[in-house]
Design a protein around this motif. Structure first.
Motif, mmCIF file in Angstrom:
data_model
loop_
_atom_site.group_PDB
_atom_site.id
_atom_site.type_symbol
_atom_site.label_atom_id
_atom_site.label_comp_id
_atom_site.label_asym_id
_atom_site.label_seq_id
_atom_site.Cartn_x
_atom_site.Cartn_y
_atom_site.Cartn_z
ATOM 1 N N LEU A 219 0.910 -1.206 -0.012
ATOM 2 C CA LEU A 219 0.117 0.171 0.102
ATOM 3 C C LEU A 219 0.762 1.304 0.061
ATOM 4 C CD1 LEU A 219 -2.839 -0.954 2.592
ATOM 5 C CD2 LEU A 219 -2.897 -0.903 -0.044
ATOM 6 N N PRO A 220 0.522 2.320 -0.717
ATOM 7 C CA PRO A 220 1.329 3.579 -0.856
ATOM 8 C C PRO A 220 1.883 4.018 0.514
ATOM 9 C CG PRO A 220 -0.505 3.633 -2.412
ATOM 10 C CD PRO A 220 -0.681 2.449 -1.588
ATOM 11 N N VAL A 230 -3.678 -0.466 -10.665
ATOM 12 C CA VAL A 230 -5.061 -0.915 -10.799
ATOM 13 C C VAL A 230 -5.049 -2.305 -10.977
ATOM 14 C CG1 VAL A 230 -7.087 -0.588 -12.436
ATOM 15 C CG2 VAL A 230 -5.750 1.222 -11.959
ATOM 16 N N LEU A 231 -4.377 -2.993 -11.793
ATOM 17 C CA LEU A 231 -4.257 -4.401 -11.836
ATOM 18 C C LEU A 231 -4.035 -4.996 -10.716
ATOM 19 C CD1 LEU A 231 -4.536 -6.813 -13.782
ATOM 20 C CD2 LEU A 231 -2.004 -6.606 -14.280
ATOM 21 N N GLY A 232 -2.997 -4.440 -9.917
ATOM 22 C CA GLY A 232 -2.735 -5.191 -8.482
ATOM 23 C C GLY A 232 -3.942 -4.981 -7.593
ATOM 24 N N PHE A 233 -4.813 -4.052 -7.706
ATOM 25 C CA PHE A 233 -5.670 -4.003 -6.754
ATOM 26 C C PHE A 233 -6.814 -4.872 -7.181
ATOM 27 C CE2 PHE A 233 -9.804 -2.444 -5.259
ATOM 28 C CZ PHE A 233 -9.591 -1.701 -3.807
ATOM 29 N N HIS A 234 -7.355 -4.968 -8.620
ATOM 30 C CA HIS A 234 -8.259 -6.066 -8.796
ATOM 31 C C HIS A 234 -7.635 -7.525 -8.233
ATOM 32 C CE1 HIS A 234 -10.077 -3.130 -11.166
ATOM 33 N NE2 HIS A 234 -9.279 -3.272 -12.389
ATOM 34 N N ASP A 254 -10.036 0.455 4.115
ATOM 35 C CA ASP A 254 -9.534 1.542 4.837
ATOM 36 C C ASP A 254 -8.804 2.418 4.063
ATOM 37 O OD1 ASP A 254 -10.934 0.600 7.109
ATOM 38 O OD2 ASP A 254 -8.991 -0.214 8.084
ATOM 39 N N TRP A 255 -7.848 1.966 3.242
ATOM 40 C CA TRP A 255 -7.049 2.335 2.213
ATOM 41 C C TRP A 255 -7.826 3.428 1.163
ATOM 42 C CZ3 TRP A 255 -5.852 2.221 -3.173
ATOM 43 C CH2 TRP A 255 -5.049 3.027 -3.473
ATOM 44 N N ILE A 256 -8.811 2.711 0.491
ATOM 45 C CA ILE A 256 -9.717 3.316 -0.623
ATOM 46 C C ILE A 256 -10.653 4.492 -0.034
ATOM 47 C CG2 ILE A 256 -9.496 1.320 -2.148
ATOM 48 C CD1 ILE A 256 -12.233 0.650 -1.470
ATOM 49 N N THR A 257 -11.060 4.237 1.236
ATOM 50 C CA THR A 257 -11.937 5.089 1.873
ATOM 51 C C THR A 257 -11.325 6.213 2.646
ATOM 52 O OG1 THR A 257 -12.000 3.996 3.784
ATOM 53 C CG2 THR A 257 -13.783 3.449 2.392
ATOM 54 N N ASP A 263 -5.132 9.136 -4.875
ATOM 55 C CA ASP A 263 -5.027 7.760 -5.592
ATOM 56 C C ASP A 263 -6.026 7.591 -6.639
ATOM 57 O OD1 ASP A 263 -2.301 6.582 -4.768
ATOM 58 O OD2 ASP A 263 -3.270 7.064 -3.023
ATOM 59 N N THR A 264 -6.415 8.913 -7.289
ATOM 60 C CA THR A 264 -7.663 8.619 -7.972
ATOM 61 C C THR A 264 -7.512 7.758 -9.359
ATOM 62 O OG1 THR A 264 -7.062 10.594 -9.058
ATOM 63 C CG2 THR A 264 -8.628 10.682 -7.445
ATOM 64 N N ASP A 265 -6.215 7.713 -9.658
ATOM 65 C CA ASP A 265 -5.664 6.822 -10.753
ATOM 66 C C ASP A 265 -6.224 5.294 -10.565
ATOM 67 O OD1 ASP A 265 -3.788 6.625 -8.956
ATOM 68 O OD2 ASP A 265 -2.354 6.023 -10.302
ATOM 69 N N ILE A 266 -6.261 5.038 -9.089
ATOM 70 C CA ILE A 266 -6.681 3.532 -8.938
ATOM 71 C C ILE A 266 -8.183 3.582 -8.662
ATOM 72 C CG2 ILE A 266 -6.363 1.917 -7.232
ATOM 73 C CD1 ILE A 266 -3.300 2.234 -6.892
#
Length: 866
Positions: A219-220, A230-234, A254-257, A263-266
């Protein structure tokens, strides 16, 4: 969807001998190679080499780590990768046998001509060759592995080896070794492509649980290097859903929220499938709070909200059902009705019906049936049947079963074994169970199904038809050459535990489970522990657990079984020691685990620890308290005599007049009986009456409280009300194992072949007890009769008949163990303790709530609170 991609965004174009103008890149094409050959008319503006020739032919190759290509013509050919990390023009125009050879030759040519080679190409020169070998015939993979081991690892070669080992050999250990080698030798070369290749390898090898620990550092905010794309998140979201790892899913959630704006690219490319996988893991881990947090984020994320799928809503409803959280469940239902998307289908209707069934909401179930009848399928109708069976409406359940599944007793009906097993599992009526069993016999495929046979065994055990349990199991083992399934073993072992038949349960263990160590599966192991513990042999239960611990780390199912065993036997120190050991082994507790711990605090009167657990469990374990957990706190406060505080706790943590609070009010009612508090008992009974609760046990308990206060009119009113509404108390049954047989008794029973001898012995024992100073608790008799009739009634309770039979036939050195399907009554509890002291013989009674150990000197192990 094609998009323009500037070459400068991929590499430093100033280092390149030729500058291509643009590349075509697709984000959806499955191939991961761009091999682009084109004619161009260079100029001095484009390249300093343009004066050497008027027209120049050059090639551009883009590689994502495992693909290769060949140039066989000068016409344009393009293969596209979703995430290229190399774009480099080749100055050679010859045909080569592999991409590795092409790159190697091109780099050599560039070097000899004093052209500056990009740093990335220099670092991954060997990796290109490895990538080409991995893409060729399977026998070239060994050559690629040998080259990988003999050279310094790079990102291209590592990703190629990882992917090839997973896809061609399912060798996940080898893939991890390749990853570890890169990290230990050249950690600076680790990138998202290598991480993605490893996560994909874990999924390909059906071991997604081995991938999720990587989230700890990809995680960043946990790593300065960009290792998550993106592929890694999938990939990680899918691994969380497939493994059911709630902790990893919570990390991603928790990270995306919390960091989505950076990190809008993801996050802009996260879809409903990703969220569904995360929700699946969160619900599996009982982290309902985080699942609803994810739902709220989906509805508000920018630039556009993510529309939840039907599967996502189904998972949310499942979590609400398991937690019996009717408020959140209704919010989900309201959202479905308000938006109309997705449309309610069979599975969503089934999830809604299950929610309202678990929470005791009868009206809502019928509203769903009326409103969505046209979309109800097998799953939904199965839920309706279970709801009717749970409410005791067996006739209606049988009618729907016949209409929807059995074709009006047509043996060729299309009902499938899982559906029928689910219906049988909800059945508590022996007459209906016999009809279902008769239907099963008409279908050979159903009768041969381990699921159906296990459900029938469990059903007969619940209905106390133990002969049918044993006959059904023996018939299955003799009519089939195959050993019994884990479902059947678990069902029959549980039945043996319920009736206390230790010899038969032990024979099943020795014959069918010890024969093959591989058959010692988690569900079978937990059933074994349950059987031994319920039969009073706690030492053998612990031996089964310790045996599994020596081979591997037990699952949470097994931990719950052994902790529940010690809890039932009122050994709080053992339970807490196991809980601490489990957390040290990093085994994630579930709702049942925490419920067991809270029960221990309740039984020991440790109200403070129970309240602290409720306040911290969500933060410590990611599990929000449900109705069972709150009920444990109510029970703890009630045992401590803090009835006013317990009443306030129920009002605070349960919706007003909601059926979900009934369990807590029943526990509160039991505390009122113990502390002889009629006023608080009336409050509890009033709340139960407002929700139309038809539980016979609560109404009998209230009648007993009135009788103890000599309020015969109110006690009689409750009995008449039960009779008018056809609410019947489950008959009390006591069992005792003598030799190879189990003997069953009811109050005043005359069915036993030795009935006369048993009653004569018990009458003599009763007189001896009263002569020694025993005083029967006649105030517990709810009938307004004479003291002599009350005395006679108490004398012939089923527990006392079973104890008398045991004293008649068991040697003094043999254990006297009685099992009862209901809670032991206060007089039988007091009488058993008196008999143990008078006869100088330990007696053990297991009722529906716990174990009672009566010794010749000590008081009962339950400390007179059960």
């Amino acid at each position: 969807m094609w998009q323009r991609l500037s070459f400068a965004s991929l590499a430093d174009s100033s280092q390149l001998p030729i500058r291509p103008r643009l590349l075509l890149v697709s984000s959806t094409t499955p191939s991961n190679v761009i091999f682009h050959t084109q004619h161009t008319q260079p100029s001095t503006h484009h390249t300093p080499h343009s004066t050497h020739q008027n027209t120049r032919l050059f090639s551009t190759i883009m590689i994502s780590g495992t693909s290769y290509g060949e140039d066989t013509t000068t016409t344009t050919r393009t293969r596209v990768c979703p995430r290229p990390f190399l774009c480099w023009p080749l100055t050679q125009t010859h045909s080569y046998s592999s991409l590795g050879t092409r790159v190697t030759e091109s780099v050599s040519a560039s070097t000899s001509n004093s052209q500056k080679v990009p740093l990335f190409v220099q670092q991954n020169r060997v990796g290109f060759h490895i990538a080409a070998l991995c893409k060729q015939s399977p026998d070239r993979l060994d050559e690629a592995i040998k080259l990988f081991k003999s050279s310094k690892p790079d990102a291209v070669g590592t990703a190629s080896i990882i992917s090839a080992l997973a896809k061609r050999r399912r060798d996940l250990d080898g893939a991890w070794k390749a990853y570890d080698r890169l990290v230990s030798v050249s950690p600076q070369l680790l990138n998202a492509v290598v991480v993605n290749a490893l996560v994909s390898a874990c999924r390909i090898c059906s071991q997604p649980e081995r991938a999720v620990p990587l989230l700890q550092f990809v995680l960043p905010e946990r790593n300065t290097t960009r290792l998550l794309d993106v592929l890694g998140f999938h990939q990680f979201a899918a691994a969380c859903g497939e493994s059911g790892d709630a902790n990893a899913a919570r990390l991603l959630c928790d990270w995306i929220t919390s960091h989505h704006r950076n990190d809008t690219d993801i996050t802009s490319q996260i879809n409903a499938t990703d969220c569904g996988q995360l929700c699946k893991a969160l619900i599996a881990g009982n982290t309902l709070d985080c699942a609803f947090k994810l739902w709220r984020w989906m509805c508000t994320v920018v630039p556009r909200p993510i529309e939840p799928s039907a599967n996502f809503y189904t998972l949310l409803l499942k979590g609400c059902s398991e937690a019996r959280d009717i408020q959140r469940g209704r919010k989900v239902h309201e959202a479905l009705l308000h938006s109309g998307r997705p449309a309610i289908n069979d599975f969503l209707a089934a999830a809604l019906i299950r929610l309202y069934t678990e929470c005791g909401c009868k009206d809502e179930i019928m509203q769903i049936v009326d409103r969505h009848r046209t979309v109800l399928g097998r799953s939904a109708w199965q839920g309706v049947i279970r709801a009717h069976l749970t409410q005791g409406h067996e006739t209606e359940a049988l009618r729907i079963s016949a209409d929807q599944f059995m074709g009006d007793n047509d043996p060729t009906s299309s009902i499938e074994p899982p559906s029928l097993a689910s219906i049988i599992s909800a059945c508590h009526n022996l007459a209906l169970g016999n009809k279902l069993h008769s239907f099963v016999k008409k279908r050979k495929d159903l009768y041969a199904s381990p699921l159906v046979r296990a459900a029938l065994i469990s059903m007969y055990a619940r209905c106390n038809n133990h002969i049918a349990v044993i006959d059904l199991f023996k018939d299955g083992t003799t009519s089939s050459r195959a050993p019994p399934s884990s479902y059947e073993l678990s069902a029959v072992l549980s039945a043996c535990g319920d009736i206390g038949w230790l010899p038969f349960g032990r024979s099943i263990h020795n014959k069918f489970i010890d024969v093959e160590a591989s058959r010692l599966q988690d569900n079978t192991t937990s059933a074994l522990i349950f059987m031994y513990a319920r039969c009073g042999s706690l030492q053998e239960a612990r031996e089964v657990f310790d045996k599994l611990c020596t081979n591997n780390n037990p699952s949470i199912l097994v931990w719950n079984a052994i902790m529940g065993a010690y809890s039932d036997h009122r050994m709080p120190d053992k339970v807490l020691a196991l809980f601490n050991d489990m957390t040290r082994r990093e085994v994630q507790p579930d709702r049942r685990t925490l419920n067991t711990v809270l029960n221990v605090y309740s039984h020991t009167g440790n109200c403070q620890s129970a309240l602290e657990m409720i306040d911290t469990m969500s933060k410590r374990f990611g599990i929000s308290p449900d109705t069972h957990h709150h009920t444990c706190v109510v029970d703890a406060l009630g045992r401590a005599g803090r009835l006013a505080e317990a009443s306030q706790y129920i009002t605070k943590h349960f919706p007003s007049d909601s059926p979900t609070a009934n369990t807590a009010w029943k526990a509160f009612l039991g505390a009122c009986r113990t502390h002889h508090d009629l006023q608080h008992a009336k409050v509890a009974y009033h709340h139960l009456a407002k929700t139309h609760d038809d539980d016979a046990a609560a109404q009998v308990l209230m009648a007993n409280i009135y009788a103890a206060n000599r309020d015969w009119d109110e006690a009689q009113r409750i009995r008449q009300s039960m009779k008018a509404r056809k609410v019947y108390k489950l008959p009390g049954l006591s069992n005792i194992s003598v030799g190879d047989s189990v003997h069953e008794f009811m109050a005043g029973d005359r069915r036993h072949p030795e009935s006369s001898e048993i009653h004569d012995y018990l009458h003599q024992l009763w007189q001896e007890m009263k002569a020694a100073g025993y005083q029967p608790l006649t105030n517990t008799v709810i009938h307004d009769v004479s003291e002599e009739e009350k005395d006679s009634h108490l004398c012939h309770h089923s527990e006392k008949l079973a104890i008398a039979y045991g004293l008649m036939h068991l040697r003094p050195d043999e254990p006297l163990v009685v099992t009862k399907n209901l809670r032991i009554c206060p007089d039988c509890h007091q009488a058993t303790a008196f008999i143990a002291r008078m006869k100088r013989r330990p007696i053990t009674v297991r009722d529906a709530n716990c174990w009672h150990y009566f010794s010749e000197t000590d008081t009962c192990s339950c400390n007179n609170y059960w």
